[in-house]
Motif scaffolding. Structure first.
Motif, PDB file in Angstrom:
ATOM      1  N   GLN A 137       0.827  -1.022  -0.013  1.00  0.00           N
ATOM      2  CA  GLN A 137      -0.148   0.041   0.144  1.00  0.00           C
ATOM      3  C   GLN A 137       0.743   1.183   0.090  1.00  0.00           C
ATOM      4  O   GLN A 137       0.562   2.299  -0.519  1.00  0.00           O
ATOM      5  N   LEU A 138       1.898   1.354   0.719  1.00  0.00           N
ATOM      6  CA  LEU A 138       2.952   2.315   0.685  1.00  0.00           C
ATOM      7  C   LEU A 138       3.606   2.606  -0.578  1.00  0.00           C
ATOM      8  O   LEU A 138       3.818   3.735  -0.988  1.00  0.00           O
ATOM      9  N   ASP A 141       0.670   4.251  -2.695  1.00  0.00           N
ATOM     10  CA  ASP A 141       0.674   5.726  -2.259  1.00  0.00           C
ATOM     11  C   ASP A 141       1.813   6.575  -2.705  1.00  0.00           C
ATOM     12  O   ASP A 141       1.506   7.724  -2.997  1.00  0.00           O
ATOM     13  N   LEU A 142       3.020   5.957  -2.689  1.00  0.00           N
ATOM     14  CA  LEU A 142       4.166   6.759  -3.108  1.00  0.00           C
ATOM     15  C   LEU A 142       3.874   6.913  -4.604  1.00  0.00           C
ATOM     16  O   LEU A 142       4.458   8.158  -4.941  1.00  0.00           O
ATOM     17  N   GLY A 144       1.165   7.381  -6.284  1.00  0.00           N
ATOM     18  CA  GLY A 144       0.483   8.264  -6.568  1.00  0.00           C
ATOM     19  C   GLY A 144       0.865   9.790  -5.854  1.00  0.00           C
ATOM     20  O   GLY A 144       0.483  10.884  -6.646  1.00  0.00           O
ATOM     21  N   PHE A 145       1.728   9.782  -4.959  1.00  0.00           N
ATOM     22  CA  PHE A 145       2.438  11.061  -4.642  1.00  0.00           C
ATOM     23  C   PHE A 145       3.306  11.576  -5.775  1.00  0.00           C
ATOM     24  O   PHE A 145       3.338  12.648  -6.064  1.00  0.00           O
ATOM     25  N   ARG A 151      -1.223  17.275  -4.491  1.00  0.00           N
ATOM     26  CA  ARG A 151      -2.212  16.737  -3.754  1.00  0.00           C
ATOM     27  C   ARG A 151      -1.612  15.890  -2.548  1.00  0.00           C
ATOM     28  O   ARG A 151      -2.322  15.400  -1.804  1.00  0.00           O
ATOM     29  N   GLY A 152      -0.263  15.854  -2.362  1.00  0.00           N
ATOM     30  CA  GLY A 152       0.474  15.270  -1.284  1.00  0.00           C
ATOM     31  C   GLY A 152       0.205  15.526  -0.109  1.00  0.00           C
ATOM     32  O   GLY A 152      -0.098  16.997   0.010  1.00  0.00           O
ATOM     33  N   GLY A 253      -3.475   5.139   4.414  1.00  0.00           N
ATOM     34  CA  GLY A 253      -2.016   5.297   3.892  1.00  0.00           C
ATOM     35  C   GLY A 253      -1.610   6.456   3.475  1.00  0.00           C
ATOM     36  O   GLY A 253      -0.347   6.854   3.665  1.00  0.00           O
ATOM     37  N   SER A 254      -2.069   7.289   2.582  1.00  0.00           N
ATOM     38  CA  SER A 254      -1.580   8.542   2.245  1.00  0.00           C
ATOM     39  C   SER A 254      -1.623   9.693   3.177  1.00  0.00           C
ATOM     40  O   SER A 254      -0.758  10.809   2.892  1.00  0.00           O
ATOM     41  N   ARG A 255      -2.396   9.580   4.213  1.00  0.00           N
ATOM     42  CA  ARG A 255      -2.406  10.827   5.284  1.00  0.00           C
ATOM     43  C   ARG A 255      -1.762  10.260   6.609  1.00  0.00           C
ATOM     44  O   ARG A 255      -1.621  11.171   7.240  1.00  0.00           O
ATOM     45  N   LEU A 258       2.265   7.101   4.862  1.00  0.00           N
ATOM     46  CA  LEU A 258       3.161   7.864   3.661  1.00  0.00           C
ATOM     47  C   LEU A 258       4.154   9.229   4.488  1.00  0.00           C
ATOM     48  O   LEU A 258       5.247   9.119   4.253  1.00  0.00           O
TER      49      LEU A 258
END
Length: 374
Positions: A137-138, A141-142, A144-145, A151-152, A253-255, A258
């Motif tokens: 999942q990391l 998310d990475l 996508g970042f 949006r990160g 994951g993203s908030r 990450l």
């Protein structure tokens, strides 16, 4: 509560030894002052003799506690010579029946040791499976970042960098200076014996920059920031904030994951440099005090004693250690159940496992780069 007559025990040695028990043998009357201790001491001295006549006819009140005290003094059987009120017969009968009950001890299963070993192995693979999901999942998310950097979670990343990096400068500086002083002092004692004073720069430079600096910073960060990450996620689980985030469509994951992983991956190399500098300063102080070596000569000799590649190895260790500490802390934080006992247990396991994994990773680095940088 109405007043009751205190429990008494009177020993009469006239024709035959007779013990007269009188008063209220109730729990609240027995617990006053040292009364229970004194009565039990007297009962221990007299209770198990077979020739004693017991007179319990003067007891004004008796409860289960008082009857149990007398029953134990008699050796869990009625004495041969006993004068007892009829109203108390049933109480002593119930005490006798209760003392004959045999408690069934729990029997271990036939293959208890194998079952425990199997449980540990299954638990290990369960953690490994959960860690793999977290790592996957990391990566998503990475990616996508990287595709959408605007949006990160920049605010979360900045806050974590400050908490895990800037606020850790004090403790890492203090411990680094002390470790440098201790290592330099011990090395100087041995080098003075063989006349190799100049080699203290080699010893301190290689050991601190290549090994001790990254390892020391990682252990401090694992105990400080790793426990904080696990506790933060655990409290969010207890207060149901994690469930609320999912309901609102905010991914964990993203908030949460990450920003912490990226923050430690960035902060750890900087902390390694800071710890190296502080430890070398402590070593220079000790070298000047013990060997008379000036700080200028120490700094001049250091680049020749330690090849530049060792700095990059130390920084690489810092990045790897930071990512491992953050992932392990997040893994245990997300596995905490909504109760305080699980929160404490998970935080403890997080710190212990993180430090253990850091040491294992350092050993792997030492094996891989055993012929590099010398």
């Amino acid at each position: 509560m109405p007043s009751v007559s205190p429990p008494t025990l009177t020993v009469n040695h006239a024709d035959q030894t007779t013990i007269s028990v009188a008063g209220a043998w109730l729990v609240h009357a027995l617990s006053e002052g040292h009364r229970l201790h004194d009565l039990q001491k007297e009962l221990t001295n007299q209770g198990k003799r077979d020739d004693i006549h017991w007179d319990l006819s003067q007891i004004s009140a008796l409860d289960h506690v008082g009857a149990q005290i007398l029953w134990r003094a008699w050796g869990k059987k009625k004495p041969q010579h006993l004068l007892l009120q009829p109203v108390h017969e049933g109480l002593f009968q119930r005490v006798a029946e209760a003392s004959q009950v045999n408690l069934v001890s729990a029997k271990r299963p036939l293959f208890y040791g194998i079952m425990q070993l199997g449980e540990i192995v299954l638990g290990f693979f369960e953690h490994l499976y959960g860690f793999s999901i977290l790592l996957g999942q990391l990566m998503i998310d990475l990616a996508g970042f990287i595709r959408h950097p605007l949006r990160g979670p920049w605010k979360e990343l900045s806050a974590n960098l400050y908490r895990m990096g800037a606020q850790a400068l004090g403790i890492t500086a203090l411990v680094g200076i002390l470790i440098g002083i201790v290592l330099s002092y011990l090395s100087a004692q041995q080098l003075l014996t063989f006349g190799g004073d100049l080699f203290i720069v080699n010893i301190l430079g290689m050991s601190i920059i290549r090994e001790l600096g990254p390892l020391l910073a990682a252990i401090l960060v694992a105990g400080r920031s790793g426990s904080a990450i696990t506790a933060q996620l655990g409290v969010m689980r207890v207060t149901e904030e994690l469930d609320a985030m999912l309901v609102m469509g905010i991914p964990h994951g993203s908030r949460l994951i990450l920003p912490k992983v990226l923050a430690l991956a960035i902060a750890m190399p900087l902390l390694v440099i800071w710890t190296d500098v502080m430890a070398l300063i402590g070593g220079m102080i000790s070298a000047q005090a013990l060997l008379g070596m000036s700080p200028e000569f120490f700094v001049y000799k250091l680049p020749d004693a330690v090849p530049l590649l060792n700095y990059w190895i130390g920084l690489g260790k810092g990045v790897a250690f930071g990512i491992l500490i953050a992932l392990i802390a997040c893994h245990y934080g997300l596995r905490i159940k909504p109760n305080t006992e699980s929160l404490g247990h998970g935080t403890t396991n997080s710190v212990v496992i993180a430090i253990t994994v850091v040491i294992i990773a350092d050993a792997i680095f030492a094996i891989i780069f055993s012929k590099v940088g010398y």
